[in-house]
Design a protein around this motif. Structure first.
Motif, short mmCIF file in Angstrom:
data_model
loop_
_atom_site.label_atom_id
_atom_site.label_comp_id
_atom_site.label_asym_id
_atom_site.label_seq_id
_atom_site.Cartn_x
_atom_site.Cartn_y
_atom_site.Cartn_z
N SER A 34 0.83 -0.92 0.04
CA SER A 34 -0.01 -0.05 0.05
C SER A 34 1.00 1.26 0.03
N ALA A 35 1.99 1.17 0.73
CA ALA A 35 2.74 2.17 0.86
C ALA A 35 3.58 2.59 -0.44
N LEU A 36 4.01 1.56 -1.16
CA LEU A 36 4.88 1.83 -2.24
C LEU A 36 3.83 2.08 -3.71
N ILE A 37 3.01 0.93 -3.68
CA ILE A 37 2.13 1.06 -4.84
C ILE A 37 1.05 1.86 -4.95
N HIS A 38 0.22 1.87 -3.88
CA HIS A 38 -0.98 2.56 -3.71
C HIS A 38 -1.06 3.90 -3.08
N ALA A 39 0.08 4.47 -2.93
CA ALA A 39 0.39 5.91 -2.04
C ALA A 39 1.70 6.65 -2.98
N ALA A 40 2.59 5.93 -2.81
CA ALA A 40 3.77 6.77 -3.17
C ALA A 40 4.10 6.76 -4.62
N THR A 41 3.99 5.77 -5.33
CA THR A 41 4.24 5.64 -6.59
C THR A 41 3.30 5.48 -7.87
N MET A 42 2.94 4.23 -7.90
CA MET A 42 1.96 3.82 -9.18
C MET A 42 0.70 4.93 -9.19
N VAL A 43 0.01 5.21 -8.22
CA VAL A 43 -1.24 5.85 -8.28
C VAL A 43 -0.79 7.37 -8.93
N THR A 44 0.40 7.86 -8.65
CA THR A 44 0.65 9.04 -9.16
C THR A 44 1.19 8.85 -10.65
N ALA A 45 1.08 7.79 -11.31
CA ALA A 45 1.45 7.86 -12.63
C ALA A 45 0.56 8.42 -13.68
N GLY A 46 -0.56 8.64 -13.36
CA GLY A 46 -1.60 9.55 -13.76
C GLY A 46 -0.89 10.98 -13.75
N VAL A 47 -0.58 11.42 -12.67
CA VAL A 47 0.03 12.69 -12.74
C VAL A 47 0.96 12.96 -13.65
N TYR A 48 1.84 12.02 -13.51
CA TYR A 48 3.32 11.91 -14.45
C TYR A 48 2.57 11.92 -15.95
N LEU A 49 1.75 10.99 -16.26
CA LEU A 49 1.35 11.13 -17.58
C LEU A 49 0.91 12.30 -18.30
N ILE A 50 0.01 13.05 -17.44
CA ILE A 50 -0.55 14.25 -17.79
C ILE A 50 0.55 15.35 -17.69
N ALA A 51 1.49 15.33 -16.86
CA ALA A 51 2.38 16.43 -16.85
C ALA A 51 3.56 16.10 -17.94
N ARG A 52 3.68 14.85 -18.38
CA ARG A 52 4.53 14.35 -19.37
C ARG A 52 3.97 15.05 -20.72
N LEU A 53 2.61 14.83 -21.00
CA LEU A 53 2.08 15.17 -22.29
C LEU A 53 1.37 16.49 -21.97
N HIS A 54 2.02 17.35 -21.23
CA HIS A 54 1.17 18.63 -21.21
C HIS A 54 1.02 19.35 -22.46
N GLY A 55 1.82 19.25 -23.52
CA GLY A 55 1.38 19.83 -24.82
C GLY A 55 0.15 19.67 -25.40
N VAL A 56 -0.32 18.27 -25.31
CA VAL A 56 -1.43 18.02 -25.76
C VAL A 56 -2.79 18.57 -25.10
N PHE A 57 -2.45 18.68 -23.71
CA PHE A 57 -3.49 19.03 -22.93
C PHE A 57 -3.61 20.62 -23.07
N GLU A 58 -2.33 21.26 -23.32
CA GLU A 58 -2.44 22.82 -23.62
C GLU A 58 -3.33 23.13 -24.73
N LEU A 59 -3.34 22.15 -25.80
CA LEU A 59 -4.20 22.55 -26.97
C LEU A 59 -5.64 22.17 -26.67
N ALA A 60 -6.08 21.79 -25.63
CA ALA A 60 -7.47 21.28 -25.25
C ALA A 60 -7.65 22.03 -23.91
N PRO A 61 -7.79 23.28 -23.79
CA PRO A 61 -8.06 24.08 -22.48
C PRO A 61 -9.20 23.43 -21.88
N GLY A 62 -10.25 23.24 -22.52
CA GLY A 62 -11.48 22.43 -21.93
C GLY A 62 -11.29 21.34 -21.20
#
Lengths: 619, 102
Positions: free
Chosen positions: A250-278
């Motif tokens: 729970s500490a490693l996967i479901h708190a510190a790292t894996m569940v934050t992968a979505g945040v990483y993904l959006i930050a990584r692809l910020h260029g795509v999201f900038e094109l879709a402000p909505g």
């Protein structure tokens, strides 16, 4: 820099050694292999980070080999090291190593330690691949790998049926998001002709106009994947049940790292999201709603791990909020701080659970602070960081930045949600600490608590506790070269100071109110919530706003009904007819196999005679 | 030898073969089953000899030698099986060895 592949090859080697030992390694040597492989990876990461920051380059690309080659589609096994991935691999290997170390203590005497460490190492490997991959396909490989490890480790205690179902649920719900992500990848490849992340970020603004429907759709699909992995509304239901796994998981996967992968993904692809402000605004909105709903739900849990699970959802909600207002660096900073203090909280919870003979219900704990001083200290420091106690904790700096960015970007509503969330956070954190450590001991398990001993138990808690204070907030992730500057960066006017004071006051008022309520009015509260409308509200919060029940009614039951209907359908019967025919023929033919040699000889003679007769008559 | 017509030899061979096959099918004692097999082989060999004589060709006799060799090999394998049968089932009844029934 050439050592970069070692970071993920070492955990992979650990997995292979553990998996191929086939039980020949004892629990102690399994733990050593598991911990040392991640520890070495952490050392390599530290070495790489030192050189990377020292060299001052923006990013390093390293192509190991071409994975596939089909026409124009040539994804490589290529790594990209820049400020963002360095921050992530630092968290994964650093916090991962501490959690592995703690797990060596936690898993003592448990069955299947080898299996546990093999899965944990495999998880670290997949997660590193996810953040280091320079193309979406490699990222997706890691993405699925961590999902698999999450499934395997949630169902670690597979002899209890409920754990198996919890693992199923986590796997299926996150898979729903992954399908969206996969379709998003197809769309991006069709439109942009590449899956390389750097090329996607470069070509997206050239191909798509701002607000083009393709860009919106791509961003929405990626968001779908991120929502599943990061347990955000409406795909958040799996995370609370995922607590069925061992606590280090729970500490490693479901708190510190894996569940934050979505945040990483959006930050990584910020260029795509900038094109879709909505869609970007939707990210922030989902984050805000999730952080509020999960905050309320955390207030009404009795299992200490479930409190922490809902608090994780809530904190990731903050990160999504930050992403939504374009403050990517604030999101990643909070991701890092959250990794420290939530790992600390989970490990302290693990220490409590093991010490109290696997009792994790607050209603049967209490009064432990004198018996388990180290776990108590961990909870206080981690809880203070979670509740963003002003000035002295890491959580204050990261959360304050998010709120300020939201305000600076002109999203007052989101900022307000964040403030209310901070108030809720203070309340449920104090309820958790007071319920577990203060008051009277409510069961024999609590009365006979045995504190954990040894360096393996203490060191991770102490290091994470230090990182959860303002000392952790001094770590400055080198994100400037990777992520666009956020709206509020560099603006440090009076508004920021005022907001900081308001946020600090909110957190302090929450803590004060919590201390008064839970220290002096605990009994009154528990009586109050057992009758009338308060009981209904409690029930609603306890069941996390009834999402599970609603999904069960709306999706699971109709689906199962449909399955039952299809189970006895006509086409199936028709197919069964063929099976019956085959079976009948089989019966008939097997009768001829009497096993009697004379019968066979007679049959053969008759056959030969028949053939000869036919030849004679027809010839 | 030219006095015996080919048909007579072939009829004899056919009768011997039919006797052999009848013995193979009807007999349950494995010794007689093996003997029936030998009779069938000899019937086939006789047919070769008769054919070779009638047409004045040496191949008939060559084939006879081959058949004799084959029969010897068959007899040794068959007797080994017979000993095994007796060893395992304490009987010479071939129907006792029917464990392969479907």
């Amino acid at each position: 820099m050439s050592l970069l592949p070692l970071t993920f090859l070492l955990p992979l080697a650990g997995t292979l050694v553990l998996a191929l030992s086939r039980g020949r390694l004892g629990p102690r040597s399994s733990a050593v292999v598991g911990v040392v492989s991640v520890g070495l990876a952490a050392l390599v990461t530290a070495w790489i980070g030192w050189h990377f920051v020292d060299s001052g380059v923006g990013g390093v690309d390293m192509t190991l080999w071409t994975w596939l080659s089909v026409g124009d589609f040539r994804p490589t096994i290529g790594l990209r090291l820049d400020g963002l991935s360095l921050t992530m691999i630092g968290i994964i290997t650093g916090v991962g190593f501490l959690i592995h170390l703690f797990a060596a203590w936690y898993m003592q005497g448990e069955a299947g330690v080898t299996r546990f460490f093999a899965f944990m190492n495999l998880f670290v490997f997949s997660m590193l691949l996810l953040v280091l991959g320079d193309n979406m396909l490699l990222l997706f490989l890691g993405w699925e790998g961590v999902g698999l490890c999450s499934y395997l480790l949630i169902g670690y205690y597979y002899w209890t049926e409920a754990n198996g179902w919890a693992a199923f649920k986590a796997f299926i719900v996150t898979r729903l998001g992954d399908v969206f992500l996969a379709i998003g990848l197809f769309l991006m490849f069709r439109e942009l002709g590449t899956l390389n992340i750097a090329e996607i970020l470069q070509r997206a603004p050239e191909v798509w106009a701002e607000g083009a429907w393709q860009a919106q759709l791509a961003a929405l699909l990626i968001l779908g994947g991120a929502l599943g992995k990061s347990a955000q509304l409406p795909l958040h239901t799996w995370l609370a049940d995922a607590m069925a796994g061992p606590t280090p998981v729970s500490a490693l996967i479901h708190a510190a790292t894996m569940v934050t992968a979505g945040v990483y993904l959006i930050a990584r692809l910020h260029g795509v999201f900038e094109l879709a402000p909505g869609v970007l605004y939707l990210v922030g909105l989902i984050g805000a709603v999730t952080l509020l709903l999960a905050g309320f739900a955390a207030l009404a849990q009795t299992d200490i791990k479930r409190v922490l699970a809902y608090s994780t959802m809530s904190q990731i909600g903050y990160m999504f909020l930050a992403l939504g207002v374009g403050a990517y660096d604030a999101a990643i900073f909070h991701l890092m701080m959250h990794g420290f203090f939530k790992a600390l909280l989970f490990l302290s919870a693990g220490a409590v659970i093991v010490s109290c003979h696997h009792e994790q219900d607050m209603r049967r704990l209490g009064g432990l602070w004198r018996r388990l001083p180290l776990a108590y200290a961990g909870f206080v420091v981690g809880g203070a960081a979670l509740a963003a106690l002003p000035l002295v904790t890491a959580g204050f700096y990261s959360k304050d930045e998010i709120l300020w960015e939201a305000l600076a970007a002109g999203h007052g509503g989101l900022m307000l949600a964040g403030l209310i969330g901070a108030f809720l956070t203070s309340l449920y954190t104090l309820r958790l600490i007071i319920g577990t450590f203060h008051g009277e001991m409510k069961s024999d398990n609590a009365r006979h608590a045995e504190p954990g001993r040894g360096l393996v138990h203490g060191l991770p808690l102490v290091v994470l506790a230090v990182l959860s204070t303002f000392l952790g907030a001094w770590i400055h992730p080198p994100l400037e070269a990777v992520l666009p500057t956020s709206p509020g960066a560099g603006v440090h006017g009076a508004g920021h100071t005022v907001l900081g004071i308001v946020a600090a006051a909110t957190s302090l008022v929450g803590l004060g109110l919590g201390a008064w309520l839970f220290l002096t009015r605990w009994r009154w509260l528990s009586e109050r919530v057992s009758t009338g409308w308060a009981a209904r509200l409690w029930w609603l919060w306890h069941n996390a706003w009834g999402f599970d029940i609603a999904y069960d009614r709306l999706l699971v039951r109709p689906y199962r009904g449909l399955v039952r209907l299809l189970e006895s359908d006509l086409i199936d019967r028709l197919l069964l007819l063929a099976a019956w025919l085959a079976w009948g023929l089989h019966r008939g033919l097997s009768l001829t196999q009497s096993g009697k040699m004379r019968y066979y000889a007679a049959t053969m003679a008759a056959g030969v005679t028949l053939v000869l007769l036919v030849l004679v008559v027809s010839g | 030898m030219s006095g015996v017509p080919m048909e007579h030899g072939l009829v004899l061979a056919s009768i011997l073969f039919a006797l052999g096959i009848a013995g193979l099918i009807c007999r349950r004692n494995m010794v007689f089953v093996l003997m029936s097999l030998e009779i069938m082989l000899n019937a086939a060999a006789l047919a070769f000899i008769v054919g070779g004589t009638a047409w004045g060709q040496p191949e008939g006799q060559a084939m006879f030698l081959l058949v004799i060799t084959l029969a010897a090999a068959e007899a040794s394998v068959g007797l080994a099986l017979l000993i095994q049968l007796h060893h395992r089932y304490k009987t010479l009844d071939v129907d006792a060895a029917n464990r392969m029934h479907g």
